[in-house]
Each structure stands twice: as structure tokens, then as C-alpha cells.
Design a protein around this motif. Structure first.
Motif, PDB file in Angstrom:
ATOM      1  N   LEU A 228       1.841  -8.613  -3.940  1.00 26.38           N
ATOM      2  CA  LEU A 228       3.161  -7.986  -4.055  1.00 26.38           C
ATOM      3  C   LEU A 228       4.245  -9.038  -4.247  1.00 26.38           C
ATOM      4  O   LEU A 228       5.175  -8.854  -5.040  1.00 26.38           O
TER       5      LEU A 228
ATOM      6  N   GLN B 161       4.037 -10.115  -7.838  1.00 25.44           N
ATOM      7  CA  GLN B 161       4.541  -9.094  -8.755  1.00 25.44           C
ATOM      8  C   GLN B 161       6.057  -9.001  -8.729  1.00 25.44           C
ATOM      9  O   GLN B 161       6.711  -8.905  -9.774  1.00 25.44           O
ATOM     10  N   ARG B 162       6.625  -9.037  -7.533  1.00 23.70           N
ATOM     11  CA  ARG B 162       8.087  -8.945  -7.428  1.00 23.70           C
ATOM     12  C   ARG B 162       8.765 -10.187  -8.008  1.00 23.70           C
ATOM     13  O   ARG B 162       9.845 -10.089  -8.601  1.00 23.70           O
TER      14      ARG B 162
ATOM     15  N   LYS C 265       4.007   6.569   2.742  1.00 21.18           N
ATOM     16  CA  LYS C 265       4.856   5.705   1.923  1.00 21.18           C
ATOM     17  C   LYS C 265       4.189   4.348   1.710  1.00 21.18           C
ATOM     18  O   LYS C 265       4.185   3.803   0.603  1.00 21.18           O
TER      19      LYS C 265
ATOM     20  N   GLN D   8       1.388   4.500  -0.865  1.00 25.02           N
ATOM     21  CA  GLN D   8       1.853   4.479  -2.251  1.00 25.02           C
ATOM     22  C   GLN D   8       2.208   3.069  -2.699  1.00 25.02           C
ATOM     23  O   GLN D   8       1.886   2.656  -3.820  1.00 25.02           O
ATOM     24  N   THR D   9       2.875   2.310  -1.814  1.00 26.09           N
ATOM     25  CA  THR D   9       3.219   0.923  -2.140  1.00 26.09           C
ATOM     26  C   THR D   9       1.962   0.107  -2.414  1.00 26.09           C
ATOM     27  O   THR D   9       1.879  -0.633  -3.404  1.00 26.09           O
TER      28      THR D   9
ATOM     29  N   GLN E   3      -1.017   1.246  -3.170  1.00 20.32           N
ATOM     30  CA  GLN E   3      -1.681   1.772  -4.366  1.00 20.32           C
ATOM     31  C   GLN E   3      -1.117   1.138  -5.638  1.00 20.32           C
ATOM     32  O   GLN E   3      -1.867   0.742  -6.542  1.00 20.32           O
ATOM     33  N   ASP E   4       0.200   1.021  -5.704  1.00 15.14           N
ATOM     34  CA  ASP E   4       0.840   0.427  -6.877  1.00 15.14           C
ATOM     35  C   ASP E   4       0.416  -1.030  -7.050  1.00 15.14           C
ATOM     36  O   ASP E   4       0.138  -1.478  -8.169  1.00 15.14           O
ATOM     37  N   VAL E   5       0.382  -1.778  -5.934  1.00 16.96           N
ATOM     38  CA  VAL E   5      -0.002  -3.193  -5.996  1.00 16.96           C
ATOM     39  C   VAL E   5      -1.457  -3.339  -6.421  1.00 16.96           C
ATOM     40  O   VAL E   5      -1.792  -4.143  -7.306  1.00 16.96           O
TER      41      VAL E   5
ATOM     42  N   THR F 244      -3.416  -1.275  -8.043  1.00 20.14           N
ATOM     43  CA  THR F 244      -3.639  -0.850  -9.433  1.00 20.14           C
ATOM     44  C   THR F 244      -3.166  -1.919 -10.416  1.00 20.14           C
ATOM     45  O   THR F 244      -3.893  -2.284 -11.354  1.00 20.14           O
ATOM     46  N   LYS F 245      -1.974  -2.433 -10.185  1.00 18.47           N
ATOM     47  CA  LYS F 245      -1.419  -3.432 -11.102  1.00 18.47           C
ATOM     48  C   LYS F 245      -2.213  -4.723 -11.078  1.00 18.47           C
ATOM     49  O   LYS F 245      -2.424  -5.371 -12.127  1.00 18.47           O
TER      50      LYS F 245
END
Length: 339
Positions: free
Chosen positions: A185, A188-189, A322, A325-326, A328-330, A332-333
Motif C-alpha cells: 500500500l 502504491q500510494r 471497510k 475492501q482496502t 482487497q484493492d491492494v 488485486t493491484k
């Protein structure tokens, strides 16, 4: 002596009494868990810790279990069921009777990371098989660098990494762990490319960063802090929204413009098997709130970088969703899959 004859009045009274008793029984039956909650706990409560004794999660559980037992009026016994990144003990808790006598002391890894990175190995559903009772606290991770790192802070690190893509590396305690997800994360950020080097344990990672074999690492603050204080590694930033009281000299990653708003703490909390009676869940949540206000508990948790925060019931459940979801996004990417 002859038995008195029953009059119409006495028969009517008897019927009314019986009807009232039946109504009372039906009312109690309509309130699942009420009778159990009044007696609960009538015996010791087992708190499953899905990690080995002596680790950070176990240490936190053992700092609160005695006081929690005192508040409940029954001992709270720690049961360490380690293995498979916490999923074995978590599965055992999911399959336990929903009577309030078996609870799970949990963190994100087995509940919100493992189901995403190793779904075939997980035999429980975080949101169907558990009832969130309460968080007990939050603890930040910290980004550290080797002493020779050509950057003194996170802003300089980001600039250097962008100028030297894929030339820096970072270590964590394995593929698909909470530390790995947090590091991804950050990458990515910040928009940087740094190579992941998985290890088997955090202490091994820390030793190699201090020795210069690794450039960077994301680790629990409680583990890395002695090395930071001794100057053996550079403390670049904690993952909490603000600086940690135990390490005010280490900035929050969120203070860096490229990472503004960054926050991904490690939470610790207690869950019960799904369908635990509501009154028992409420009684337990209240006991946890009382425990986490104890000055000695707060002091000792602070020494291991845990900030007591109690979030109960549905609010805890919303936090879990919540966070899922955070993550999951990390995942997947980054294309993270457990080895």
C-alpha cells in the motif's frame, strides 16, 4: 381427611395461573440468550490466540486477560492455537459453540488478509462465522531503513526510489501477510517500485536491515523501536494517522505530502462464534470497555505500542468490512498470492 371439592372459582384461578406461567415461559423463549446471559459466565472463558506464545499478539492478550477475567468474575484462559498465519486457531474458534465460553483474540491477518491471498486454505467466513464483540486497541507498523540508506526521511526515500526503480528492496515476514500488504500500500500510494523479499519472521528481517542486507522493511513498531532508538535502523515513518506516543521521534507516514492521509494500523480485538446470544455479546463488550479503562492495563499496553481503543458490535463489524475492501484493492493491484 376428605379433599375439599374444587369450586368454579378455584378452577378458574388455577387456569389463570397456568396461563400466566405458560405466557412467562413463552416470553423467555422469545428472548434468545436471556437466561444464559443472566448466568454467564458460570465457568472459565477460553480466549483462543491463533499465534504462538511469546509473540506480539499473545503478549497483548496476556496483558488484558487477567483483568477481563476479574471484571467478568471468571478466569479468562489463553489457548494458543498457532499455525498457517493464524488460520488454524481462527478456524477452531469459528467451529466452537456460540455460548460465550470460547472467544477469538484476533488481528487482521487471519480474518481479512488470508481469505484474499489464500482463499483455498481458509475454512471459515469472517463475516458469516463470527460476531465482532470489540476492538481492544490499535498498534502501528513502522517503515524502517538500513543505516546506509541514501535517504533521511520518507520524502527523500520516495524521490530516490523514483530515480532508481526496482533497485531498492524491502523485507516482510512473508508473502500475503499484513506487513506485506501494508508495504504494498505504501508503494502504491507513493508510486514507487521496490522489490519484495519475503522472510519467515519479523526478527530475521530486522536483523538484516540493521546489517545492511536489506534496504527497507515494514515491521511492528514494538519490535523495531529498540533498534530505532539505538540508531541501528532508520525510523522513516509509522503507519498510524499521527505519531505514536511511545516513539514521538518517528514521523507518521501521513506527514509526507505524497502519503497524505495514509493510515493502516494493526488492530487487535475479540470476536465470538456467530449466533452468540445478544445479551452475552453485550455483557462481554461492556466488560471489555471496563477492562480497557484500567490504568495499569493502559500503561502496560502503551509500553508495547498498543493504543487502547474500544469499538464494539456493529461499528467493529463496519470497520472490518471497510478494511477488507482496502486490503482487497491492494491485493488485486499488486497481484499478491500466498506461496
Amino acid at each position: 381427611m376428605a379433599r375439599p371439592a374444587r369450586t368454579a372459582h378455584s378452577l378458574s384461578f388455577t387456569r389463570r395461573t397456568l396461563a400466566a406461567a405458560l405466557a412467562a415461559g413463552m416470553a423467555l423463549a422469545a428472548l434468545p440468550g436471556t437466561a444464559q446471559a443472566q448466568a454467564w459466565p458460570a465457568k472459565p472463558v477460553t480466549l483462543i490466540v491463533p499465534f504462538a506464545a511469546g509473540g506480539g499478539v499473545d503478549a497483548t492478550a496476556r496483558l488484558i486477560n487477567a483483568k477481563l477475567g476479574e471484571v467478568l468474575g471468571q478466569p479468562v484462559v489463553i489457548d494458543n492455537v498457532a499455525g498457517a498465519a493464524g488460520t488454524i486457531g481462527t478456524q477452531k474458534a469459528a467451529r466452537a459453540p456460540a455460548d460465550g465460553y470460547t472467544l477469538l483474540f484476533a488481528v487482521a491477518s487471519p480474518l481479512n488478509v488470508a481469505p484474499l491471498v489464500a482463499p483455498s486454505a481458509v475454512r471459515y467466513d469472517t463475516f458469516k462465522d463470527f460476531a465482532p464483540i470489540a476492538t481492544v486497541g490499535f498498534s502501528p507498523f513502522v517503515l524502517v531503513g538500513k543505516p546506509q540508506l541514501p535517504a533521511q526521511n520518507t520524502a527523500e526515500l520516495i524521490a530516490y526510489a523514483k530515480a532508481h526503480p526496482a533497485q531498492l528492496n524491502f523485507g516482510t515476514d512473508g508473502v500475503g501477510t499484513s506487513l506485506h500488504v501494508t508495504a504494498e500500500l505504501i508503494k502504491q500510494r507513493a508510486g514507487i517500485d521496490i522489490v519484495h523479499v519475503p522472510y519467515k519472521s519479523g526478527p530475521q528481517v530486522l536483523t538484516d536491515v540493521a546489517g545492511g542486507q536489506l534496504d527497507l522493511a515494514v515491521l511492528p513498531l514494538s519490535l523495531a523501536l529498540p533498534f530505532i532508538k539505538d540508531g541501528k535502523v532508520k525510523g522513516l515513518g509509522v503507519t498510524s494517522a499521527a505519531r505514536a506516543p511511545i516513539a514521538p521521534q518517528v514521523p507518521a507516514l501521513a506527514e509526507t505530502p505524497a502519503l497524505k492521509g495514509f493510515e493502516l494500523d494493526s488492530w487487535l480485538g475479540i470476536l465470538a462464534p456467530a449466533n452468540v446470544p445478544g445479551p452475552i455479546a453485550a455483557k462481554l463488550a461492556e466488560a471489555i470497555q471496563t477492562t480497557m479503562k484500567d490504568p495499569e492495563v493502559v500503561r502496560r499496553l502503551g509500553e508495547i505500542a498498543v493504543r487502547p481503543v474500544v469499538t464494539t458490535g456493529p461499528a467493529f463489524g463496519d470497520y472490518l468490512k471497510k478494511e477488507r475492501q482496502t486490503i482487497q484493492d491492494v491485493v488485486t493491484k499488486a497481484g499478491i498470492k500466498a506461496e
